[in-house]
Design a protein around this motif. Structure first.
Motif, PDB file in Angstrom:
ATOM      1  N   ILE A  14      21.838 -22.679  41.366  1.00  0.00           N
ATOM      2  CA  ILE A  14      21.429 -21.243  41.148  1.00  0.00           C
ATOM      3  C   ILE A  14      22.759 -20.453  41.509  1.00  0.00           C
ATOM      4  CG2 ILE A  14      20.315 -19.676  40.158  1.00  0.00           C
ATOM      5  CD1 ILE A  14      17.821 -21.512  39.600  1.00  0.00           C
ATOM      6  N   ASN A  18      30.219 -16.374  46.253  1.00  0.00           N
ATOM      7  CA  ASN A  18      31.170 -17.226  46.920  1.00  0.00           C
ATOM      8  C   ASN A  18      31.237 -19.015  47.739  1.00  0.00           C
ATOM      9  OD1 ASN A  18      33.366 -15.607  46.011  1.00  0.00           O
ATOM     10  ND2 ASN A  18      32.888 -13.507  47.286  1.00  0.00           N
ATOM     11  N   PRO A  43      24.583 -17.025  35.094  1.00  0.00           N
ATOM     12  CA  PRO A  43      25.219 -15.579  34.035  1.00  0.00           C
ATOM     13  C   PRO A  43      26.564 -16.035  33.548  1.00  0.00           C
ATOM     14  CG  PRO A  43      23.957 -14.625  35.343  1.00  0.00           C
ATOM     15  CD  PRO A  43      23.922 -15.988  36.567  1.00  0.00           C
ATOM     16  N   HIS A  87      16.117 -13.992  44.440  1.00  0.00           N
ATOM     17  CA  HIS A  87      15.446 -15.018  45.537  1.00  0.00           C
ATOM     18  C   HIS A  87      13.881 -14.991  45.364  1.00  0.00           C
ATOM     19  CE1 HIS A  87      18.847 -14.870  48.763  1.00  0.00           C
ATOM     20  NE2 HIS A  87      18.993 -15.854  48.125  1.00  0.00           N
ATOM     21  N   TYR A 134      24.111 -21.083  60.840  1.00  0.00           N
ATOM     22  CA  TYR A 134      24.533 -20.936  61.771  1.00  0.00           C
ATOM     23  C   TYR A 134      24.333 -21.485  62.797  1.00  0.00           C
ATOM     24  CZ  TYR A 134      27.450 -16.149  60.410  1.00  0.00           C
ATOM     25  OH  TYR A 134      28.122 -15.481  59.785  1.00  0.00           O
ATOM     26  N   GLY A 170      31.418  -9.500  47.655  1.00  0.00           N
ATOM     27  CA  GLY A 170      31.046 -10.139  46.601  1.00  0.00           C
ATOM     28  C   GLY A 170      32.253 -10.608  45.321  1.00  0.00           C
ATOM     29  N   HIS A 195      21.731 -13.573  60.764  1.00  0.00           N
ATOM     30  CA  HIS A 195      22.631 -15.240  61.121  1.00  0.00           C
ATOM     31  C   HIS A 195      22.106 -14.927  62.946  1.00  0.00           C
ATOM     32  CE1 HIS A 195      24.298 -16.651  57.518  1.00  0.00           C
ATOM     33  NE2 HIS A 195      24.882 -15.982  57.816  1.00  0.00           N
TER      34      HIS A 195
HETATM   35  N1  LIG Z   1      25.115 -18.419  54.957  1.00  0.00           N
HETATM   36  C1  LIG Z   1      26.046 -17.527  54.600  1.00  0.00           C
HETATM   37  O1  LIG Z   1      26.512 -18.232  55.813  1.00  0.00           O
HETATM   38  C2  LIG Z   1      26.056 -16.633  53.629  1.00  0.00           C
HETATM   39  C3  LIG Z   1      27.897 -16.638  53.493  1.00  0.00           C
HETATM   40  C4  LIG Z   1      27.744 -15.459  51.571  1.00  0.00           C
HETATM   41  C5  LIG Z   1      26.341 -14.775  52.125  1.00  0.00           C
HETATM   42  N2  LIG Z   1      25.641 -15.655  51.928  1.00  0.00           N
HETATM   43  C6  LIG Z   1      23.947 -15.548  50.660  1.00  0.00           C
HETATM   44  O2  LIG Z   1      24.626 -16.473  49.357  1.00  0.00           O
HETATM   45  C7  LIG Z   1      23.760 -14.988  48.539  1.00  0.00           C
HETATM   46  C8  LIG Z   1      25.066 -14.775  47.752  1.00  0.00           C
HETATM   47  O3  LIG Z   1      26.125 -14.197  48.282  1.00  0.00           O
HETATM   48  P1  LIG Z   1      27.513 -14.402  48.126  1.00  0.00           P
HETATM   49  O4  LIG Z   1      28.621 -13.843  48.760  1.00  0.00           O
HETATM   50  O5  LIG Z   1      28.038 -16.122  47.327  1.00  0.00           O
HETATM   51  O6  LIG Z   1      27.892 -13.573  46.138  1.00  0.00           O
HETATM   52  P2  LIG Z   1      28.558 -13.506  45.304  1.00  0.00           P
HETATM   53  O7  LIG Z   1      28.656 -11.518  44.700  1.00  0.00           O
HETATM   54  O8  LIG Z   1      29.984 -14.063  45.743  1.00  0.00           O
HETATM   55  O9  LIG Z   1      27.498 -14.091  44.214  1.00  0.00           O
HETATM   56  C9  LIG Z   1      26.396 -13.901  43.345  1.00  0.00           C
HETATM   57  C10 LIG Z   1      26.490 -14.704  42.281  1.00  0.00           C
HETATM   58  O10 LIG Z   1      25.207 -15.359  41.871  1.00  0.00           O
HETATM   59  C11 LIG Z   1      25.472 -15.253  40.678  1.00  0.00           C
HETATM   60  N3  LIG Z   1      23.863 -14.715  39.761  1.00  0.00           N
HETATM   61  C12 LIG Z   1      23.169 -13.475  39.518  1.00  0.00           C
HETATM   62  N4  LIG Z   1      21.894 -13.651  39.032  1.00  0.00           N
HETATM   63  C13 LIG Z   1      22.127 -14.559  39.245  1.00  0.00           C
HETATM   64  C14 LIG Z   1      20.888 -15.213  38.101  1.00  0.00           C
HETATM   65  N5  LIG Z   1      19.606 -14.976  38.048  1.00  0.00           N
HETATM   66  N6  LIG Z   1      20.925 -16.940  38.506  1.00  0.00           N
HETATM   67  C15 LIG Z   1      21.890 -16.834  38.287  1.00  0.00           C
HETATM   68  N7  LIG Z   1      22.954 -16.545  39.056  1.00  0.00           N
HETATM   69  C16 LIG Z   1      23.106 -15.547  39.028  1.00  0.00           C
HETATM   70  C17 LIG Z   1      26.292 -13.699  39.824  1.00  0.00           C
HETATM   71  O11 LIG Z   1      26.904 -14.289  38.870  1.00  0.00           O
HETATM   72  C18 LIG Z   1      27.386 -14.270  40.995  1.00  0.00           C
HETATM   73  O12 LIG Z   1      28.367 -15.809  40.893  1.00  0.00           O
HETATM   74  C19 LIG Z   1      23.302 -13.858  49.082  1.00  0.00           C
HETATM   75  O13 LIG Z   1      22.163 -13.908  49.328  1.00  0.00           O
HETATM   76  C20 LIG Z   1      23.925 -13.937  50.274  1.00  0.00           C
HETATM   77  O14 LIG Z   1      23.373 -13.252  51.811  1.00  0.00           O
HETATM   78  C21 LIG Z   1      25.292 -16.862  52.396  1.00  0.00           C
END
Ligand SMILES: NC(=O)c1ccc[n+]([C@@H]2O[C@H](COP(=O)([O-])OP(=O)(O)OC[C@H]3O[C@@H](n4cnc5c(N)ncnc54)[C@H](O)[C@@H]3O)[C@@H](O)[C@H]2O)c1
Length: 381
Positions: A14, A18, A43, A87, A134, A170, A195
């Motif tokens: 879901i 990125n 969406p 989440h 990490y 984002g 992290h």
């Molecule tokens: N673990 C890591 O190293 C790491 C790295 C980057 C991001 N993250 C985490 O991952 C999550 C996403 O970050 P990102 O950088 O990919 O964000 P992003 O802004 O690139 O993407 C978020 C996506 O969620 C989608 N979205 C919004 N509402 C939704 C719904 N109800 N159902 C399905 N999709 C929905 C959006 O359309 C968008 O494509 C965040 O919690 C962020 O903290 C973790």
């Protein structure tokens, strides 16, 4: 038909942002003995298209509505990769439908939500894991091995500098600046980079119990902070943890009575954003230097561990409960900096920070000299 324990877990993902498309989808595709990616949801049409291309799935398995994905009957695991304010509802719905769940970090924006997610998975008898990737960085794994081997003796101090964090937006098709909105992100650079909080705790080898911090932003009325300096204390040792968006210093060091381990990244930068430079250990076996460790984003090994944990009936290395605890430690940084007091963990139900996260800061007695108050960070007046 009964599913065999060694069959690949069928995954629904879901959020095609990125991190999902750069890291999670490739990880599932590269672990065919453990996983089969079956469905995705987002969406935002442009992201769902990119998700379809990255996963190779049929358009019928690419859902604009996450509820449709959760309603499918052919999933074993749901992976939630949306921004963190979304989440809770997705994870609880996924767990209640009987699936194991992996959530991106931070688990939620409030401990109230985070513990509700942990409880939902427990009630359903399913695993909830958190993307604390990490922990699987090559240099982190090596540092933990050296500590475990007793090379420096019991850890007394850990110092982690992550002051060269890039402020990556984002994806452009959704809401590029959600990380700067406390209602969506739950905090600023530290919440994004929590992290470093779980790394500090892993090096200390004991739960964080007390937190004291200084937090600032570069401009007045900034919606979230840019820099946090924190002391995390356990019952027996402590870490100094400095995090900032910018171009400050990076690297980490861990020491004990018999020696120290120091990890540096190229040009003094920090891990994940700058390449590994070297690990130097001065320990019981003398001095040793390790160079050329490969970069590991940690997502693939964490996802691999999760499948192994589910099959073995054990807890994953990064559990949902650990995600909730680390969220509390992160929010305690903001509370300590805002009030000028040392903050104790665990947070207490009913406490504004527990119930409302950073929005709860407005109900605390702010220290007049705190930059959180003087600069009106998080919309505080
Ligand atoms: N673990 C890591 O190293 C790491 C790295 C980057 C991001 N993250 C985490 O991952 C999550 C996403 O970050 P990102 O950088 O990919 O964000 P992003 O802004 O690139 O993407 C978020 C996506 O969620 C989608 N979205 C919004 N509402 C939704 C719904 N109800 N159902 C399905 N999709 C929905 C959006 O359309 C968008 O494509 C965040 O919690 C962020 O903290 C973790």
């Amino acid at each position: 038909m009964t599913r065999q324990n060694d069959e690949p877990l069928r995954v629904g993902l879901i959020g095609c942002g990125n991190v999902a498309l750069s890291d999670h989808v490739p990880a599932y595709l590269s672990l065919p003995e453990r996983y089969r990616l079956v469905a995705i949801a987002d969406p935002t049409a442009a992201r769902l298209d990119l998700g379809r291309a990255a996963s190779g799935l049929d358009p019928a398995d690419c859902h604009a509505d996450s509820a449709e994905l959760i309603a499918r009957t052919d999933l074993d695991l749901i992976d939630v990769c949306t921004p963190q304010h979304l989440h809770r509802d997705l994870v609880i719905a996924a767990a209640a439908s009987g699936r194991h769940v992996l959530s991106e970090k931070p688990l939620a924006t409030t401990p109230r939500d985070a513990w509700a997610m942990v409880a939902a998975a427990e009630a359903a008898g399913r695993t909830l894991a958190i993307m604390h990737n990490y922990l699987f960085f090559t240099e982190v794994v090596r540092t933990l091995e050296l500590i475990g081997a007793g090379e420096i003796g019991p850890v007394e101090v850990a110092i982690l500098n992550w002051l060269a964090v890039r402020d990556h937006p984002g994806n452009a098709a959704y809401r590029p600046s959600w990380r700067h909105d406390p209602r969506q992100a739950g905090g600023g650079v530290l919440m994004d980079m929590l992290h470093i909080v779980y790394l500090a705790e892993a090096f200390l080898g004991a739960p964080i119990e007390r937190v004291s911090a200084w937090v600032t932003a570069r401009s007045n009325d900034a919606p979230v902070e840019d820099i946090t300096l924190t002391r995390f204390e356990t019952a027996t040792n402590a870490a100094l943890v400095n995090v900032g968006w910018g171009v400050g210093m990076g690297g980490f060091a861990v020491s004990g009575p018999s020696g120290r381990i120091e990890v540096t990244y190229e040009d003094g930068g920090n891990g994940a954003f700058d390449p590994f430079d070297r690990l130097v250990v001065h320990g019981r076996s003398g001095r040793a230097e390790e160079l050329g460790m490969p970069f590991e984003d940690g997502v693939r090994p964490l996802i691999a561990d999760l499948a192994d944990a589910i099959r073995a009936g054990r807890s994953p290395i990064a559990s949902g409960a650990q995600g909730a605890h680390i969220l509390e430690a992160t929010l305690a940084v903001y509370a300590s900096a805002a009030t000028g007091r040392t903050w104790e963990l665990p947070l207490v139900e009913g406490d504004p920070l527990y119930e409302r996260g950073v929005a709860g800061l407005a109900e605390l007695d702010l220290a007049p000299s705190s930059p959180i108050a003087t600069k009106r960070i998080f919309g505080l007046s």
